[in-house]
Design a protein around this motif. Sequence first.
Motif, PDB file in Angstrom:
ATOM      1  N   GLN A  12      12.421  15.795   8.217  1.00 15.05           N
ATOM      2  CA  GLN A  12      11.737  15.177   9.342  1.00 15.05           C
ATOM      3  C   GLN A  12      10.569  14.334   8.845  1.00 15.05           C
ATOM      4  O   GLN A  12       9.646  14.833   8.214  1.00 15.05           O
ATOM      5  CB  GLN A  12      11.244  16.244  10.321  1.00 15.05           C
ATOM      6  N   ALA A  13      10.597  13.019   9.144  1.00 14.28           N
ATOM      7  CA  ALA A  13       9.549  12.104   8.700  1.00 14.28           C
ATOM      8  C   ALA A  13       8.308  12.273   9.576  1.00 14.28           C
ATOM      9  O   ALA A  13       8.395  12.345  10.802  1.00 14.28           O
ATOM     10  CB  ALA A  13      10.045  10.664   8.775  1.00 14.28           C
ATOM     11  N   THR A  14       7.153  12.330   8.937  1.00 17.60           N
ATOM     12  CA  THR A  14       5.900  12.528   9.660  1.00 17.60           C
ATOM     13  C   THR A  14       5.531  11.281  10.444  1.00 17.60           C
ATOM     14  O   THR A  14       5.488  10.177   9.888  1.00 17.60           O
ATOM     15  CB  THR A  14       4.765  12.873   8.683  1.00 17.60           C
ATOM     16  N   SER A  15       5.239  11.425  11.717  1.00 20.69           N
ATOM     17  CA  SER A  15       4.829  10.302  12.554  1.00 20.69           C
ATOM     18  C   SER A  15       3.364   9.963  12.293  1.00 20.69           C
ATOM     19  O   SER A  15       2.575  10.811  11.868  1.00 20.69           O
ATOM     20  CB  SER A  15       5.040  10.629  14.028  1.00 20.69           C
ATOM     21  N   HIS A  16       2.995   8.717  12.563  1.00 19.18           N
ATOM     22  CA  HIS A  16       1.642   8.256  12.276  1.00 19.18           C
ATOM     23  C   HIS A  16       1.371   6.990  13.075  1.00 19.18           C
ATOM     24  O   HIS A  16       2.279   6.425  13.702  1.00 19.18           O
ATOM     25  CB  HIS A  16       1.471   7.992  10.777  1.00 19.18           C
ATOM     26  N   SER A  17       0.138   6.539  13.050  1.00 17.96           N
ATOM     27  CA  SER A  17      -0.254   5.319  13.757  1.00 17.96           C
ATOM     28  C   SER A  17      -0.713   4.257  12.766  1.00 17.96           C
ATOM     29  O   SER A  17      -1.239   4.571  11.694  1.00 17.96           O
ATOM     30  CB  SER A  17      -1.388   5.604  14.750  1.00 17.96           C
ATOM     31  N   HIS A  18      -0.495   3.011  13.147  1.00 22.12           N
ATOM     32  CA  HIS A  18      -1.057   1.869  12.425  1.00 22.12           C
ATOM     33  C   HIS A  18      -1.992   1.155  13.400  1.00 22.12           C
ATOM     34  O   HIS A  18      -1.529   0.513  14.345  1.00 22.12           O
ATOM     35  CB  HIS A  18       0.034   0.899  11.980  1.00 22.12           C
ATOM     36  N   ASN A  19      -3.283   1.279  13.196  1.00 18.39           N
ATOM     37  CA  ASN A  19      -4.266   0.626  14.060  1.00 18.39           C
ATOM     38  C   ASN A  19      -4.840  -0.567  13.300  1.00 18.39           C
ATOM     39  O   ASN A  19      -5.646  -0.414  12.391  1.00 18.39           O
ATOM     40  CB  ASN A  19      -5.373   1.612  14.445  1.00 18.39           C
ATOM     41  N   ALA A  20      -4.366  -1.751  13.685  1.00 20.07           N
ATOM     42  CA  ALA A  20      -4.741  -2.971  12.969  1.00 20.07           C
ATOM     43  C   ALA A  20      -5.876  -3.678  13.699  1.00 20.07           C
ATOM     44  O   ALA A  20      -5.836  -3.839  14.924  1.00 20.07           O
ATOM     45  CB  ALA A  20      -3.539  -3.898  12.852  1.00 20.07           C
ATOM     46  N   PHE A  21      -6.876  -4.077  12.930  1.00 27.11           N
ATOM     47  CA  PHE A  21      -8.003  -4.847  13.463  1.00 27.11           C
ATOM     48  C   PHE A  21      -8.015  -6.236  12.824  1.00 27.11           C
ATOM     49  O   PHE A  21      -7.728  -6.387  11.629  1.00 27.11           O
ATOM     50  CB  PHE A  21      -9.340  -4.170  13.146  1.00 27.11           C
TER      51      PHE A  21
ATOM     52  N   VAL B  42       0.878  -1.170   0.000  1.00 27.08           N
ATOM     53  CA  VAL B  42       0.000   0.000   0.000  1.00 27.08           C
ATOM     54  C   VAL B  42       0.914   1.218   0.000  1.00 27.08           C
ATOM     55  O   VAL B  42       1.509   1.566   1.013  1.00 27.08           O
ATOM     56  CB  VAL B  42      -0.940   0.023   1.220  1.00 27.08           C
ATOM     57  N   GLY B  43       1.014   1.866  -1.149  1.00 28.58           N
ATOM     58  CA  GLY B  43       1.934   2.984  -1.266  1.00 28.58           C
ATOM     59  C   GLY B  43       3.363   2.527  -1.028  1.00 28.58           C
ATOM     60  O   GLY B  43       3.836   1.560  -1.614  1.00 28.58           O
ATOM     61  N   TRP B  44       4.052   3.208  -0.126  1.00 29.78           N
ATOM     62  CA  TRP B  44       5.437   2.867   0.168  1.00 29.78           C
ATOM     63  C   TRP B  44       5.556   1.679   1.112  1.00 29.78           C
ATOM     64  O   TRP B  44       6.605   1.044   1.182  1.00 29.78           O
ATOM     65  CB  TRP B  44       6.149   4.082   0.790  1.00 29.78           C
ATOM     66  N   TYR B  45       4.492   1.405   1.855  1.00 24.21           N
ATOM     67  CA  TYR B  45       4.527   0.319   2.836  1.00 24.21           C
ATOM     68  C   TYR B  45       4.259  -1.031   2.196  1.00 24.21           C
ATOM     69  O   TYR B  45       3.499  -1.153   1.225  1.00 24.21           O
ATOM     70  CB  TYR B  45       3.493   0.560   3.937  1.00 24.21           C
ATOM     71  N   GLU B  46       4.853  -2.080   2.767  1.00 25.22           N
ATOM     72  CA  GLU B  46       4.526  -3.449   2.435  1.00 25.22           C
ATOM     73  C   GLU B  46       4.108  -4.138   3.733  1.00 25.22           C
ATOM     74  O   GLU B  46       4.893  -4.222   4.679  1.00 25.22           O
ATOM     75  CB  GLU B  46       5.708  -4.149   1.768  1.00 25.22           C
TER      76      GLU B  46
ATOM     77  N   SER C 280       8.093   7.098   3.227  1.00 27.83           N
ATOM     78  CA  SER C 280       7.771   7.958   2.092  1.00 27.83           C
ATOM     79  C   SER C 280       8.584   9.246   2.153  1.00 27.83           C
ATOM     80  O   SER C 280       8.464  10.024   3.098  1.00 27.83           O
ATOM     81  CB  SER C 280       6.277   8.304   2.096  1.00 27.83           C
ATOM     82  N   TYR C 281       9.405   9.474   1.146  1.00 29.66           N
ATOM     83  CA  TYR C 281      10.186  10.718   1.167  1.00 29.66           C
ATOM     84  C   TYR C 281       9.323  11.935   0.880  1.00 29.66           C
ATOM     85  O   TYR C 281       9.732  13.060   1.090  1.00 29.66           O
ATOM     86  CB  TYR C 281      11.377  10.637   0.212  1.00 29.66           C
TER      87      TYR C 281
END
Length: 439
Positions: free
Chosen positions: A243-252, A194-198, A222-223
Amino acid sequence: MRVNRISRARRHAALGVSVVALAAGVTTGAGPAAAQPKAAAAAAAECSSAYKIEQKLSSGTTWSMCWRYDGKAGLVLEDISYQPKGEAAPIKVLNSARLGQIHVPYDDGSVEYDDLTGFGFAQGLMNLDPGECPGGTIKKVKVPDSWDPDQPDVSGLCTTTRSRGHAYRMQGDSANKVYQAQGKDLLVYSVNQVGWYEYMTEWRFQDDGTITMNLGATGSLSYYDYDAGDGRGWPIGKGPRAQATSHSHNAFWRLDFALDGSSKNRVEQYDSTVTAAAPGQQAPSTKTTRTPVTKELAGDAKSYRWWRVVSAVGKNKDWHPRSYEIVPGPSTKYPGRSFTKHDVYFTEYNECEQFASNNPGNCGAGAGKSVDKWVNGQTLTHPVVWMNVGFHHIARDEDQQPMPVHWQGFSIAPRDVTAMNPLTPAELAGQNGQWTPGS
């Protein structure tokens, strides 16, 4: 921003996934406008060999299940059964198990994503190299609404076995023999971009009956997001720049239990309280209480609390009801949305309730589009378990390049499914409950 992380073709395809997937019948259809909770569908016919996973591990345990690939959820495992040595027949555990959502909000409030229902998670299934599935088999998967309609088949599902270290060790009173066994797992996994993430969706079926569900995030940072000038990010690269933007991964995860082949399971919550030592006691005392969960519940994990799902029809050879205990993993619970404020949800089965947020199904007037809205006091007769595990990703220099996998997940562990440890050696089989040496 995620919009910079896929091509225009992918962005266009992501918008069309829901319509095409529903038309193809790969996602549960919407219910009527005034839909009521529905009973579970009749058990599906046995899957064909192409969609069957069955593995007898070296310790004698056999796991079996069917698999299919959903146009939004990705890999779905169904009709999951467990047969340890000494059991005459397989013990069914789950009707189905799969991801229920990956919710990704960014710390600066600029954007958030529902990767399963809004960003083409399923269509991002990746081909696996044989070296990624050592000793196993890579299965072909037909991806609904594939990014490339001319090449919908992806070699994207690995089934293999792994060692996990000691299953147990006991030297015994005589100190002249060591009983030990190395645990074995059936590993089933896929990778979705999904985008830059695997995202690595991993299922571990242990020979002791435990099932561990993990979501691993790897790939790249993601640069395009190296712009966290608001102080919320972390510097990546030389000096304070980028500075890389911080974020959350909320997995269900969504688990539909069927212990001993029946969906009519019970849910119980256990809480323990510790009180100071009374006069004459050497230590504080602990009391554990059981609370039947008879209505839908939004639950919060805390110290000395746990839940189990109990069979309504089956008992082990000691005549104890079979059950599976929910074992939460480490989690950073995201308080920003109502559906991420709780660790676990127990809801009554409703076929249109498929995803924990941004649910595409029409569940009726006022039902809402997220799992928290479905906890509305219904009696639990066919409980569905939704587990929420959060990870707050504050990037670090070591995240480049490529980014090491960071894992989040949980387990369900057998509690009284068998009368003894399913890996008990034959010499110790008589030591069940009260016993005397030599018995």
